[in-house]
Scaffold this active site. Structure first.
Site, short mmCIF file in Angstrom:
data_model
loop_
_atom_site.label_atom_id
_atom_site.label_comp_id
_atom_site.label_asym_id
_atom_site.label_seq_id
_atom_site.Cartn_x
_atom_site.Cartn_y
_atom_site.Cartn_z
N HIS A 84 21.40 28.40 33.16
CA HIS A 84 22.17 29.15 34.16
C HIS A 84 23.44 28.41 34.57
O HIS A 84 24.36 29.03 35.11
CB HIS A 84 21.30 29.60 35.35
CG HIS A 84 20.99 28.57 36.39
ND1 HIS A 84 19.81 27.87 36.43
CD2 HIS A 84 21.71 28.11 37.44
CE1 HIS A 84 19.81 27.05 37.46
NE2 HIS A 84 20.96 27.18 38.09
N ASP A 221 15.00 26.77 31.07
CA ASP A 221 16.35 26.89 31.62
C ASP A 221 17.23 25.69 31.24
O ASP A 221 17.52 24.84 32.08
CB ASP A 221 16.24 27.04 33.15
CG ASP A 221 17.54 27.51 33.78
OD1 ASP A 221 18.60 27.47 33.11
OD2 ASP A 221 17.51 27.91 34.96
N SER A 651 20.70 21.78 40.28
CA SER A 651 20.41 22.42 39.01
C SER A 651 20.97 21.57 37.88
O SER A 651 22.12 21.16 37.93
CB SER A 651 21.05 23.80 38.95
OG SER A 651 20.17 24.73 39.48
#
Ligand code: ARG
Ligand code: GLU
Length: 738
Positions: A84, A221, A651
């Protein structure tokens, strides 16, 4: 500055306390956290984590395009981050023939790696406390505005001097503890960062919005990039001459797996938190702001979802808008639940009462007894205007697509009014281009429906000094409002076919028509009202709140000398540490710390837009072709959770074991504990990571990119294991391998 010295000293004395939370400054770990980290299992030195004198783990940590974290995992600049985080780059390289979002992408050679203009990777050179220089010439009694201007001038002078001394580095000064401390960040910025690989979205985004923030999780991810440098290994703009960057340090990858209780450490760039708010403001957030924002987004999301479920084209157009709107919406809901479940407001109030008590008995805190009450008061007074602010942001700025788009015609209108022909032509060309790109992912009917649903929410919420066009609409009944909104949309030329030609052919008259259109006028009025009334009103509270907050965070360590304090996240490099651990989600529901590929297969829904899977993954699962990446029982691990204190911006952060080896890639938090931005509770706050074994399995077995794994340094024993063999004495007398 003196204040902060006190703060550090008192924190420094509190090494005995168990830190249950925190995002710590890497340069202060030796002083503040190291003993505890060791007790929890850490086996490397504080200098190994952060040092300015020698290479350390920090040299492998990358701020990825300012918003995410990434890490260097080979001596050839190989860079790992989330799917992402690399999404827009993957998307930009995708076309109908080469749909990398759908099918994944693996460069087979360096020449196939794809440049990404605008993408940058920053590596920290050093962090330095510059509070003395920044605060020189200020003192506590000065009014904030004057103090700010001295501070800004000091920072400007400092940055100019540094840039002159060493222009190769970029510099930034950041404010910590509400301005009690200032830290200089010197960094190298690399502008040639190329895309190396990404799994298909059905793996990298598996579970999409339904599973977002959810544990148990089954998402791979991750995406892979490479940092390039000039032949002297220095940052340079993209050039064919450039070569893979050789970092001072890269992370080793440990594929021996994790067990419950293992030490973990997250090294990255958390974006922002609010750990020192008084209970009163947390109450505002939980009872007023979050519900209001959720209510607006409930409307938007249900309108989009209804259409996306039945129309493939709409789904493609709106998938990424939907993901953006639902991400925070879901987090706000989780915050409400988490604050209630941990009884956080009551506990914060208890802490505040304890602070008051301490202030009464401690002469160093003379005059601070009423600090929290004063702060709470300011936040309460600010609340109604803050609520108007959130309504504008949610409705006028982010909610109704055409309203935000309309604001962009300012330049065209100004050029027409001024009669500047050249500017007018240029603005018309821009307007035509904007029309094209806006329309690409836009549906008029959906936006109209959204406007009819949420504009009334804004109208009902605002009351302060309204311009006529807003006040008139506010005064109408529900039915009339709906009709008016529909008329506004119909009359807005820039939402209809033919606009492009018209604006190019006759920019002047189009500019006039836009300026007269009510959709433009309303959006403009809402925007202007926001700045002139809402933001201006709020700014009267901001400096008072900031200086009281500053006083409060400086007083806390004096009141509670046994408790360690850390600054709020502010997109600077931090270390969080904890252990691998499941949690009790609710009564009788206990979550394990690890998920497996079998769970990915259990969630599989063929053809579904969130839970479809590539056939190859299913085949690999069925043939159990897991290479060296499965655990001892032959199961393929996918994700795991731990107690590290993280937030947005973490992240892509590396999750390291006791030896500083990479075991996980951070990408989310578990929903039950996302209130950790305001209140961390170790019983339910968990960060979610992809297991590095799954990352390598996908790269190697699914992507067929084994050559990438060969670039990495793999470790196949757990930190405990080689300790055992040492204890057995087998190797004790042998010379250490270099
Ligand atoms: N919740 C994660 C974060 O805050 C992932 C967001 C991206 N994924 C999504 N489905 N919206 O960034
Ligand atoms: N997904 C978040 C990010 O993009 C991390 C999750 C969190 O908020 O902790 O940074």
């Amino acid at each position: 500055m003196k204040k902060y010295v006190v703060l550090i000293l008192s924190v420094g004395l509190s090494l005995g306390a168990i830190a249950k939370e925190g995002m710590w400054l890497p340069q202060l770990i030796a002083q503040l956290n190291y003993d505890e980290m060791q007790r929890m299992g850490l086996q490397i030195s504080a200098e190994d984590i952060y040092s300015v004198n020698q290479s350390s783990l920090k040299d492998a940590i990358v701020h990825f395009n300012g918003g995410c974290t990434a890490e260097l995992i080979s001596n050839k600049g190989l860079l790992l981050t989330n799917h992402h985080c690399g999404y827009s780059q993957i998307q930009k390289h995708s076309s109908l023939e080469h749909n990398y979002l759908k099918d994944g992408f693996w460069a087979q050679t360096l020449a196939e790696e794809k440049p990404n203009p605008g993408l940058y990777a920053a590596i920290i050179d050093r962090l330095e406390d510059v509070s003395n220089q920044v605060l020189a010439g200020t003192n506590q009694s000065q009014v904030t505005e004057k103090r700010d201007s001295i501070i800004n001038a000091n920072i400007k002078g400092l940055l100019a001097k540094l840039k002159e001394e060493n222009p190769a580095l970029s510099y930034e000064v950041k404010d910590f503890f509400y301005g009690n401390q200032y830290i200089l960040i010197a960094k190298k910025i690399f502008n040639d960062v190329r895309l190396v690989g990404a799994p298909p979205s059905s793996i990298g985004k598996y579970g999409a919005d339904t599973d977002n923030w959810v544990w148990p999780r089954h998402t791979g991810d991750f995406s892979v990039f490479r940092v390039y440098a000039n032949p002297d290994n220095q940052p340079a703009n993209y050039s064919e001459e450039n070569v893979p960057y050789q970092p001072a340090q890269h992370l080793k990858v440990n594929i021996a797996g994790v067990e419950e209780g293992d030490f973990t450490m997250v090294y990255g760039f958390p974006g922002s938190t609010q750990q020192y708010l008084p209970a009163a403001e947390v109450e505002n957030i939980i009872e007023v702001y979050n519900p209001a924002r959720i209510a607006v987004r409930d409307e938007i999301l249900s309108i989009l979802d209804a259409k996306m479920r039945v129309d493939e084209a709409t789904r493609l157009r709106y998938a990424s808008k939907y993901a953006r709107i639902s991400n925070s919406w879901k987090r706000w809901k989780g915050e409400i639940l988490g604050i209630a479940r941990t009884d956080a407001i009551a506990k914060l109030k208890e802490e505040e009462a304890a602070f008051k008590m301490a202030s009464k008995s401690n002469p160093k805190l003379k005059g601070k007894e009423s600090l929290v009450t004063e702060l709470a008061d300011l936040y309460k007074k600010r609340m109604p205007l803050s609520l108007e602010r959130f309504h504008y942001i949610e409705v006028g700025y982010f909610g109704i697509e055409s309203f935000r788009y309309a604001l962009g015609f300012g330049a065209l209108i100004a050029a027409a009014e001024e009669g500047d022909e050249a500017a007018l032509t240029k603005a018309a060309e821009q307007a035509a281009k904007r029309y094209q790109s806006f329309m690409k992912d836009y549906e008029y009917q959906l936006d109209l429906q959204v406007a009819q649903a949420i504009l009334p929410m804004y109208l009902d919420a605002v009351s302060t000094d309204l311009p006529d066009i807003i006040a008139d609409l506010k005064g109408e009944d529900a039915e009339d409002r709906q009709e008016e909104i529909e008329d506004f949309f119909e009359d807005a030329l820039f939402l209809h076919a033919g606009f492009e030609e018209k604006v190019l052919d006759n920019p002047k008259s189009m500019a006039k028509k836009i300026a007269k259109s009510e959709l433009y006028q309303l959006s403009r009025a809402m925007y202007d009202h926001y700045f002139a009334v809402i933001a201006a009103g709020l700014s009267e509270y901001e400096s008072a709140i900031k200086s009281k907050q500053a006083e409060y965070v400086a007083a806390l360590p004096i009141a509670f000398p046994e408790k360690p304090f850390y600054p709020d996240a502010n997109s600077t490099l931090r270390v969080a540490y904890g252990q691998v651990k499941g949690y009790e989600a609710k009564d009788a529901v206990e979550y394990n710390h690890q998920t497996y590929l079998s769970g990915v297969i259990e969630k599989y829904v063929p053809g579904d837009y969130e839970f479809d899977l590539p056939q190859k993954l299913i085949d690999l699962y069925e043939s159990k072709d897991f290479g060296p990446y499965a655990n001892e029982e032959g199961k393929m691990p996918v994700c795991f959770v731990a107690t590290n204190h993280t937030t947005g911006g973490n992240s892509g952060s590396p999750v390291l074991n006791a030896k500083g080896e990479l075991i996980g890639l951070n990408f989310d938090r578990a929903w039950d504990g996302v209130m950790s931005d305001m209140y961390f509770d170790k019983s339910i706050c968990r960060n979610v990571m992809v297991d590095l074994r799954y990352v390598l399995f996908i790269i190697d077995k699914l992507g067929g990119a084994h050559y990438l794994v060969e670039e990495m340094d793999l470790v196949t024993t757990r930190p405990g294991q080689d300790e055992d063999s040492k204890e057995e004495g087998t190797q004790q007398n042998l010379p250490q391998a270099g």
